[in-house]
Write an enzyme that holds these catalytic residues in place. Sequence first.
Site, PDB file in Angstrom:
ATOM      1  N   HIS B  32       0.379  -7.677   1.398  1.00  0.00           N
ATOM      2  CA  HIS B  32      -0.998  -8.503   0.870  1.00  0.00           C
ATOM      3  C   HIS B  32      -1.834  -7.722   0.247  1.00  0.00           C
ATOM      4  O   HIS B  32      -1.423  -6.280  -0.029  1.00  0.00           O
ATOM      5  CB  HIS B  32      -1.938  -8.958   2.133  1.00  0.00           C
ATOM      6  CG  HIS B  32      -1.383 -10.075   3.100  1.00  0.00           C
ATOM      7  ND1 HIS B  32      -1.702 -10.193   4.214  1.00  0.00           N
ATOM      8  CD2 HIS B  32      -0.403 -10.923   2.667  1.00  0.00           C
ATOM      9  CE1 HIS B  32      -1.297 -11.386   4.891  1.00  0.00           C
ATOM     10  NE2 HIS B  32      -0.173 -11.781   4.040  1.00  0.00           N
ATOM     11  N   THR B  33      -2.777  -8.206  -0.569  1.00  0.00           N
ATOM     12  CA  THR B  33      -3.202  -7.247  -1.447  1.00  0.00           C
ATOM     13  C   THR B  33      -4.170  -6.204  -0.721  1.00  0.00           C
ATOM     14  O   THR B  33      -4.888  -6.830   0.163  1.00  0.00           O
ATOM     15  CB  THR B  33      -4.529  -8.284  -2.367  1.00  0.00           C
ATOM     16  OG1 THR B  33      -3.788  -9.215  -2.905  1.00  0.00           O
ATOM     17  CG2 THR B  33      -5.104  -7.497  -3.292  1.00  0.00           C
ATOM     18  N   GLN B  34      -4.016  -5.060  -1.069  1.00  0.00           N
ATOM     19  CA  GLN B  34      -4.552  -3.988  -0.288  1.00  0.00           C
ATOM     20  C   GLN B  34      -5.688  -3.505  -1.219  1.00  0.00           C
ATOM     21  O   GLN B  34      -6.519  -2.930  -0.541  1.00  0.00           O
ATOM     22  CB  GLN B  34      -3.468  -2.914   0.019  1.00  0.00           C
ATOM     23  CG  GLN B  34      -2.266  -3.227   0.269  1.00  0.00           C
ATOM     24  CD  GLN B  34      -1.802  -3.398   1.836  1.00  0.00           C
ATOM     25  OE1 GLN B  34      -2.262  -2.644   2.638  1.00  0.00           O
ATOM     26  NE2 GLN B  34      -1.276  -4.213   2.145  1.00  0.00           N
TER      27      GLN B  34
END
Lengths: 264, 261, 205
Positions: B32-34
């Site tokens: 996921h976008t971190q």
Amino acid sequence: MASSLIADPTSSSHNLYSFSPSDQTASDIRQHSFYPYTDNGGSTLGITGNDFAILAGDTRSTSGYSINSRYAPKVYRIGGEDETGEGAHIVLSLVGYAADGTALQERLNTVVKMYKYQHGKRMTVKACAQRLATILYSKRFFPYYVQAILAGLDEDGRGALYSYDPVGSYEREQCRAAGAAASLIMPFLDNQVNFKNQYMPGSGEGHDLHAKQAEPLPRQEVERLVKDAFTSATERHIEVGDGLQMLIVTAKGVEETFYPLKRD
Amino acid sequence: MNHLPQAWGRPRDDIYGHYDPSHLQTAGPNAHTQQPIVTGTSVLAVKFKDGIVIAADNLASYGSLARFTHVHRLRPFNDRALVGFGGDISDMQYLDRLLNSLDVNENYGSPGHVLNAQNLHTYLSKVMYKRRSDMNPLWNSMLVVGLDGDDKPFLSSVDLLGTTFSSPTLATGFGGHLAQPLLRKLADDESQVKDVTREKAVAAVQECMKVLFYRDARSLDSYSIAVITKEGGVELKEDEQLEGQSWAFADTIRGYGTQVN
Amino acid sequence: MASPFSINGGACVAMVGKDCVAIACDLRLGLQSMTVSNNFPKIFSYGNVYLGLTGLATDVSTVSDLFRYKVNMYRLREERSISPQTMANLVSTSLYEKRFGPYFVSPVVAGINHTTGKPFICGFDSIGCIDFAKDFIVSGTASDQLFGTCEGLWEPDLEPEDLFETVSQALLNAVDRDALSGWGAHVYIIEKDKVTKRLLKGRQD
């Protein structure tokens, strides 16, 4: 140089390839660095009387030291007929993480409306209070990060107020402060609403003095206390201020008042 | 070519150093976008008597690198709503595609009915809140501007956590610290909006873009600005240049390069 | 590990009235959640100046003794008793001497200046920054609660008896909402030529 790009199976290298096979196990799993909560500050307060209940909240929304908005209500009407909340008989305040607050408010509002459509009668505050606890607990392991206070009139027409923790444990009370300045407001309420640490003069000597009994206060008095509590909290808490919104539930319906607070 | 597919087209460790295999994982958690990668900085907006002004510069940064200098971060939705994006640019482009398909579906499904800025804001805030609840956020903070259902000026914000709020003036990111205090001089309260003219609002926003260019290291002097009114619809200018910059002060400050040491 | 300021617990408050000041403290001494004493006063008198100390109990004792020594030395050298203002500066400089290894205390000073006849109160952080307040000073683990009650109950120019009631209610109701404070209180009402010390019985839980 070019030759070094070509693997030489006869070379002394014990590994045929430039990497070791264990590289492919992808052992170092990266962790989430996203934190899904924030605190939007502010405070709320609810007090009940004989035939009314008041829910109040300041209208400031913050993130860190910044003010997002000077008018972001956190007291809602529940069970109204349209988006203005007209005809609502229950009020709810949600303080903490505002996005969860809005989501929860919409969810409870839908539940109360559906109840009316399906059963042909208004949901009681008691039933609504139990339902809210269930909703909060249903997200026990990813909670709605809010402190809720629910208010209305009970079956006997008396002021009813329920307060919650973020995962749904709740109780009915006479008064409750929640949010950033709860620790400032609550002891003041103990003293002025429940008359804690107050004794009847001349009712006895020394330790025999009789404690002053709490009794429901008239509406004017309660409104005065709410304003006092919020002007005090505004003075000493940076996340409280801008405006004070009050929803007052009586047999006639829900009244709204607004009172400006300091904006510094 | 050999029998080890892992070796195909792979940079050699002995030449390029150890390859970080964590990007190759197929098992384990979903990626996921971190963190945001290519980012846009502040978006500013002010309500005035009969409309809204909104502005954002045209820069997309890659960390501290000014990577793309012609990125348009004000995305018109229709002739009565527009979204200004801050934060991750790829997520902006995803949201832009999402909003486009929403618009197409809406026009096929119920012709004649148009979504207003308020509707758009509700939609976006639900998308953002859903994504944060899935622990897979879209890394943006947006200002949604336009006209609401009563053709009144509308201005509201949404961010990656699904937090929403509205105010007569709004600014995301750095602008929240630098521009918002200046913009609040124009209208600190909803009641003061009626005294703000279009000219005053535009001038204030332009002045703030200048202040941001002076002090925000991730900003640019070319910017987009849009005015939305009932009469004019969305008037968007995407290639504006900051005017009247004054760097006279720099002369007296050591470290701006005019002195040797 | 808990903060040194909240291991032992305790609360203190000072207020200004009309030609009088009040200073009050709770009596609890605890070790985290366990109460070990209900008779640990946190107010110390130095002539006509009063010092309230909350925080780490060992530092409360050390600092109170240190100031007893310093104030005695001052009186011997100057041949007069110390004024509250001078006391404030003495506290401030003494705490700042330990800037990089501070005493974990939050002091409060209260008294009436006998030269001017004016009431004086002030508070400090643990490294000596002075907070000159015209209304009230709070300190200790119940400081949030005290801010709420004081801000709600206090008003200007209270007569000594009303000031006593105000400071007592402010303290008692504040400590009842703090798990680390309470178990009774000491209240001093300081007038120009009279000091009244009262012992309050609070909730014992």
